[in-house]
Design a protein around this motif. Sequence first.
Motif, PDB file in Angstrom:
ATOM      1  N   LYS A  40      -0.074  10.580  -7.179  1.00  0.00           N
ATOM      2  CA  LYS A  40       0.857  11.612  -6.701  1.00  0.00           C
ATOM      3  C   LYS A  40       1.542  11.235  -5.390  1.00  0.00           C
ATOM      4  CE  LYS A  40      -1.734  15.499  -6.963  1.00  0.00           C
ATOM      5  NZ  LYS A  40      -1.908  16.971  -7.107  1.00  0.00           N
ATOM      6  N   ALA A  41       1.077  10.171  -4.755  1.00  0.00           N
ATOM      7  CA  ALA A  41       1.650   9.770  -3.465  1.00  0.00           C
ATOM      8  C   ALA A  41       2.995   9.074  -3.659  1.00  0.00           C
ATOM      9  CB  ALA A  41       0.678   8.845  -2.733  1.00  0.00           C
ATOM     10  N   ASN A  42       3.734   8.938  -2.563  1.00  0.00           N
ATOM     11  CA  ASN A  42       5.029   8.245  -2.626  1.00  0.00           C
ATOM     12  C   ASN A  42       4.855   6.736  -2.695  1.00  0.00           C
ATOM     13  OD1 ASN A  42       6.111  10.554  -0.140  1.00  0.00           O
ATOM     14  ND2 ASN A  42       6.351  10.721  -2.332  1.00  0.00           N
ATOM     15  N   ARG A  43       3.720   6.299  -2.132  1.00  0.00           N
ATOM     16  CA  ARG A  43       3.474   4.865  -2.047  1.00  0.00           C
ATOM     17  C   ARG A  43       1.988   4.645  -2.283  1.00  0.00           C
ATOM     18  NH1 ARG A  43       4.598   1.524   3.555  1.00  0.00           N
ATOM     19  NH2 ARG A  43       3.985  -0.521   2.802  1.00  0.00           N
ATOM     20  N   ILE A  44       1.667   3.616  -3.051  1.00  0.00           N
ATOM     21  CA  ILE A  44       0.272   3.371  -3.413  1.00  0.00           C
ATOM     22  C   ILE A  44      -0.087   1.922  -3.097  1.00  0.00           C
ATOM     23  CG2 ILE A  44      -1.429   3.435  -5.281  1.00  0.00           C
ATOM     24  CD1 ILE A  44       0.722   5.261  -6.761  1.00  0.00           C
ATOM     25  N   ILE A  45      -1.052   1.772  -2.198  1.00  0.00           N
ATOM     26  CA  ILE A  45      -1.512   0.436  -1.817  1.00  0.00           C
ATOM     27  C   ILE A  45      -2.880   0.215  -2.446  1.00  0.00           C
ATOM     28  CG2 ILE A  45      -2.331  -0.911   0.164  1.00  0.00           C
ATOM     29  CD1 ILE A  45       0.012   0.482   1.708  1.00  0.00           C
ATOM     30  N   THR A  46      -3.007  -0.864  -3.194  1.00  0.00           N
ATOM     31  CA  THR A  46      -4.267  -1.138  -3.876  1.00  0.00           C
ATOM     32  C   THR A  46      -4.975  -2.314  -3.209  1.00  0.00           C
ATOM     33  OG1 THR A  46      -3.256  -0.394  -5.930  1.00  0.00           O
ATOM     34  CG2 THR A  46      -5.323  -1.603  -6.124  1.00  0.00           C
ATOM     35  N   MET A  47      -6.253  -2.065  -2.851  1.00  0.00           N
ATOM     36  CA  MET A  47      -7.072  -3.088  -2.183  1.00  0.00           C
ATOM     37  C   MET A  47      -8.153  -3.586  -3.131  1.00  0.00           C
ATOM     38  SD  MET A  47      -5.782  -3.087   0.896  1.00  0.00           S
ATOM     39  CE  MET A  47      -7.026  -4.205   1.597  1.00  0.00           C
ATOM     40  N   LYS A  48      -8.502  -4.861  -2.978  1.00  0.00           N
ATOM     41  CA  LYS A  48      -9.661  -5.394  -3.683  1.00  0.00           C
ATOM     42  C   LYS A  48     -10.225  -6.559  -2.882  1.00  0.00           C
ATOM     43  CE  LYS A  48     -11.526  -6.731  -8.051  1.00  0.00           C
ATOM     44  NZ  LYS A  48     -11.449  -7.774  -9.049  1.00  0.00           N
ATOM     45  N   ASP A  49     -11.531  -6.530  -2.644  1.00  0.00           N
ATOM     46  CA  ASP A  49     -12.207  -7.605  -1.897  1.00  0.00           C
ATOM     47  C   ASP A  49     -11.499  -7.950  -0.591  1.00  0.00           C
ATOM     48  OD1 ASP A  49     -13.980  -7.736  -4.022  1.00  0.00           O
ATOM     49  OD2 ASP A  49     -12.853  -9.328  -5.040  1.00  0.00           O
ATOM     50  N   GLY A  50     -11.002  -6.931   0.100  1.00  0.00           N
ATOM     51  CA  GLY A  50     -10.371  -7.158   1.400  1.00  0.00           C
ATOM     52  C   GLY A  50      -8.936  -7.641   1.336  1.00  0.00           C
ATOM     53  N   ILE A  51      -8.443  -7.798   0.125  1.00  0.00           N
ATOM     54  CA  ILE A  51      -7.066  -8.288  -0.039  1.00  0.00           C
ATOM     55  C   ILE A  51      -6.191  -7.151  -0.548  1.00  0.00           C
ATOM     56  CG2 ILE A  51      -5.629  -9.861  -1.435  1.00  0.00           C
ATOM     57  CD1 ILE A  51      -8.035 -11.763  -1.436  1.00  0.00           C
ATOM     58  N   MET A  52      -4.930  -7.124  -0.104  1.00  0.00           N
ATOM     59  CA  MET A  52      -4.009  -6.147  -0.665  1.00  0.00           C
ATOM     60  C   MET A  52      -3.476  -6.680  -1.985  1.00  0.00           C
ATOM     61  SD  MET A  52      -0.644  -4.458   0.967  1.00  0.00           S
ATOM     62  CE  MET A  52       0.438  -5.778   0.484  1.00  0.00           C
ATOM     63  N   LEU A  53      -3.847  -5.990  -3.075  1.00  0.00           N
ATOM     64  CA  LEU A  53      -3.421  -6.445  -4.406  1.00  0.00           C
ATOM     65  C   LEU A  53      -1.988  -6.049  -4.702  1.00  0.00           C
ATOM     66  CD1 LEU A  53      -6.126  -5.738  -7.130  1.00  0.00           C
ATOM     67  CD2 LEU A  53      -5.461  -7.921  -6.125  1.00  0.00           C
ATOM     68  N   SER A  54      -1.631  -4.800  -4.334  1.00  0.00           N
ATOM     69  CA  SER A  54      -0.269  -4.359  -4.623  1.00  0.00           C
ATOM     70  C   SER A  54       0.153  -3.238  -3.684  1.00  0.00           C
ATOM     71  CB  SER A  54      -0.159  -3.893  -6.075  1.00  0.00           C
ATOM     72  OG  SER A  54      -0.918  -2.717  -6.247  1.00  0.00           O
ATOM     73  N   ASP A  55       1.440  -3.061  -3.591  1.00  0.00           N
ATOM     74  CA  ASP A  55       2.065  -2.060  -2.725  1.00  0.00           C
ATOM     75  C   ASP A  55       3.222  -1.511  -3.551  1.00  0.00           C
ATOM     76  OD1 ASP A  55       3.313  -0.610  -0.762  1.00  0.00           O
ATOM     77  OD2 ASP A  55       3.666  -2.305   0.595  1.00  0.00           O
TER      78      ASP A  55
END
Length: 229
Positions: A208-223
């Motif tokens: 539902k957010a305007n922007r979604i940042i996905t993290m995995k193992d300390g790394i940013m997977l997607s924005d």
Amino acid sequence: VNMIECKNLTRFYEGDGTKTIALRDVNLSFMKGEFTAIIGPSGSGKSTLLSLLGTLDKPSEGTIAYDNEEILKKSKSKIADFRFQEIGFIFQQFHLLPTLTALENVLTPLFSRKVPYNKLERAIEVLEQVGLQDKENSLPSQLSGGQQQRVAIARAIVHKPSWLLADEPTGNLDTETGERIYDLLRELNEQEGCGVLFVTHDPALAAKANRIITMKDGIMLSDKVGATP
Ligand code: ADP
Ligand code: ADP
């Protein structure tokens, strides 16, 4: 502050010959007024990222700039002033002081601070804003989880920050109560123009957010852009 920007942000912990990398080389910028979800499994670095952006923690490497000014080069007291002016924090466990009433809890950030408004009036105002005008004198133990989180939100906004950083604000609440807390954050974002960054485990809430940042193992997977830009 209208922009928070981090470059090559890295945070590791060393001890007993081991090294845990909590956050690895993250580059991100946030504009005031954005409403962003940070999602990812437990241990993926979400809390670490939020704490670093809010100056509650210091990176091992990399920089954080508030409106192009590198914040970590400043003195401890300057950083504390900055945090007071700019940032409101909300946590999963509410972190209210159990012996203080709702109103007293909301007043705590203003303690020993000079502000250009009446502290008591302001505290009453924000309690109204979160829908707790009749709970001023209640202790946290007399309030439901959702009500306690509302007190914590009132405390986070009492000093009029430009940014609201929320670490799993709905993690301790049932789905419906959590959704109402989410709606309140949304309202503060729209009405006050606060930049909101919130960590969640819940993909439905994140979507539902305007922007979604996905993290995995300390790394940013997607924005990515979310459902309601
Ligand atoms: P998340 O919020 O996504 O659950 P965290 O940012 O809390 O993840 O943690 C990321 C990683 O860093 C985890 O492996 C965690 O165990 C580790 N970590 C976090 N804080 C510390 C600390 N103070 N000391 C050692 N390791 C830590
Ligand atoms: P979250 O709910 O965000 O996953 P945790 O329960 O993992 O949070 O961590 C809570 C606190 O414990 C955080 O302040 C984090 O920095 C600290 N922490 C997490 N992992 C470790 C660890 N391996 N060693 C020391 N502290 C840790």
